[in-house]
Design an enzyme around this catalytic site. Structure first.
Site, mmCIF file in Angstrom:
data_model
loop_
_atom_site.group_PDB
_atom_site.id
_atom_site.type_symbol
_atom_site.label_atom_id
_atom_site.label_comp_id
_atom_site.label_asym_id
_atom_site.label_seq_id
_atom_site.Cartn_x
_atom_site.Cartn_y
_atom_site.Cartn_z
ATOM 1 N N LYS A 109 -36.821 -33.347 -30.421
ATOM 2 C CA LYS A 109 -38.207 -33.684 -30.096
ATOM 3 C C LYS A 109 -38.402 -35.199 -30.115
ATOM 4 C CE LYS A 109 -39.316 -29.272 -30.264
ATOM 5 N NZ LYS A 109 -38.112 -28.686 -30.875
ATOM 6 N N LYS A 192 -46.767 -33.852 -30.911
ATOM 7 C CA LYS A 192 -47.246 -33.026 -32.032
ATOM 8 C C LYS A 192 -46.921 -33.658 -33.379
ATOM 9 C CE LYS A 192 -43.025 -30.752 -32.990
ATOM 10 N NZ LYS A 192 -42.436 -29.894 -34.006
#
EC number: 1.1.1.94
Length: 317
Positions: A109, A192
């Site tokens: 990520k 996020k």
């Protein structure tokens, strides 16, 4: 059912090990490739990775090795390394023979660096013509390793590849959805962690649960803003409602087991924030991604107030 015959996972941290355990639930030929010889031996003989997953027992047939010379023989290779190590990892694997014959599933990520871009775009440069997919979902590593219920989204421009990967990892307790919007899934996966820092800060300052819920709504809007810059959300916005976007966002922002939320909370309660930031040595992916996103905001003249607010805490003038 169309499946990969064998699966390699590159990255022996908590998430890489848990993904290997997940893959081993449905595939009898799964090997975890890692750098630490002692951890590899521990996984082989004791079926644990104490350093990263405590005493959780891993599947009996899960193999582990530091020998990268055989990784090219695996049909599916899952990349589970920190964002800063992505480029060097792919370059290293290329020296050991991986090619367009291997399918790569990115579980990292964040954003690729220098220049800032999506990992799928970086792979087009590092490994042209390779089959590529991206994995994201509300997946705390220790819960995955324990084989507790969870879900994930798998994105690929080739939806047949996404379906084939899903056939390897889906089960009654691990559900998947497939999408061709590989852009939005990657953007959500990077942002996020920054939003989770804000959630931790809000928790520390006792803003209340209403504020934290509102954060989820506003965060989705900022995911949409940046995703469109990269060409995401071209067909519809259904992906926003799936495990890899809102599911992962909610978990990362609400679980104190999330390193990013915990970092935000500890920063929020710190009496000397400058000293805290200087001395905090643990890897926090949201902190790593923040500067890259700020550069994108400036480059494209974007309005992303949550990102800007987190920057005022994490990168004070």
């Amino acid at each position: 059912m169309n499946k990969f015959k064998n699966i390699a996972v590159y990255g022996g941290g908590s998430f890489g090990t848990s993904l290997a355990a997940l893959a081993a639930q449905n595939c009898s030929n799964v090997t975890l490739f890692l750098r630490d010889e002692e951890i590899a031996k521990e996984i082989l003989h004791k079926k644990t990775n104490i350093k990263y997953l405590g005493g959780i027992k891993l599947p009996a047939h899960l193999h582990a090795t530091t020998n990268l010379s055989v990784i090219k023989d695996f049909e599916l290779i899952i990349i589970a390394v920190p964002s800063y190590a992505f480029d060097d990892s792919i370059k290293l694997l290329k020296t050991h023979g991986i090619s367009e014959d291997n399918t790569l599933l990115i579980a990292t990520k964040g954003f690729a660096r220098n220049p800032t871009e999506l990992f799928s775009d970086r792979l087009k440069t590092l490994l042209p013509h390779s089959s590529t997919a991206f994995f994201a979902g509300p997946n705390l590593a220790k819960e995955l390793a324990k084989n507790l219920p969870a879900s994930a989204s798998i994105a690929s421009l080739d939806i047949d590849i996404a379906n084939k990967i899903a056939n390897n990892i889906s089960s009654k307790i691990f559900t998947t959805n497939m999408t061709s919007d590989i852009v939005t899934l990657q953007v959500a996966g990077a942002l996020k962690n920054i939003f989770a820092i804000k959630s931790g800060i809000d928790l520390a300052s006792e803003q209340g649960e209403n504020a934290r819920a509102t954060l989820i709504v506003d965060a989705l809007k900022e995911i949409i803003t940046l995703s469109k810059v990269f060409g995401g959300l071209q067909k519809n916005s259904d992906i926003l409602l799936e495990a890899g976007v809102v599911g992962d966002l909610v978990l990362t922002c609400y679980a104190l087991g999330s390193r990013n939320t915990n970092f935000g909370y500890e920063l929020g309660i710190s009496s000397d924030k400058k000293k805290f930031l200087q001395e905090y040595k643990q890897l926090v992916e949201g902190r790593e991604a923040l500067k890259l996103v700020l550069d994108l905001i400036k480059q494209y003249d974007l309005h992303m107030p949550i990102i800007s607010e987190v920057a005022s805490y994490v990168m004070p003038a």
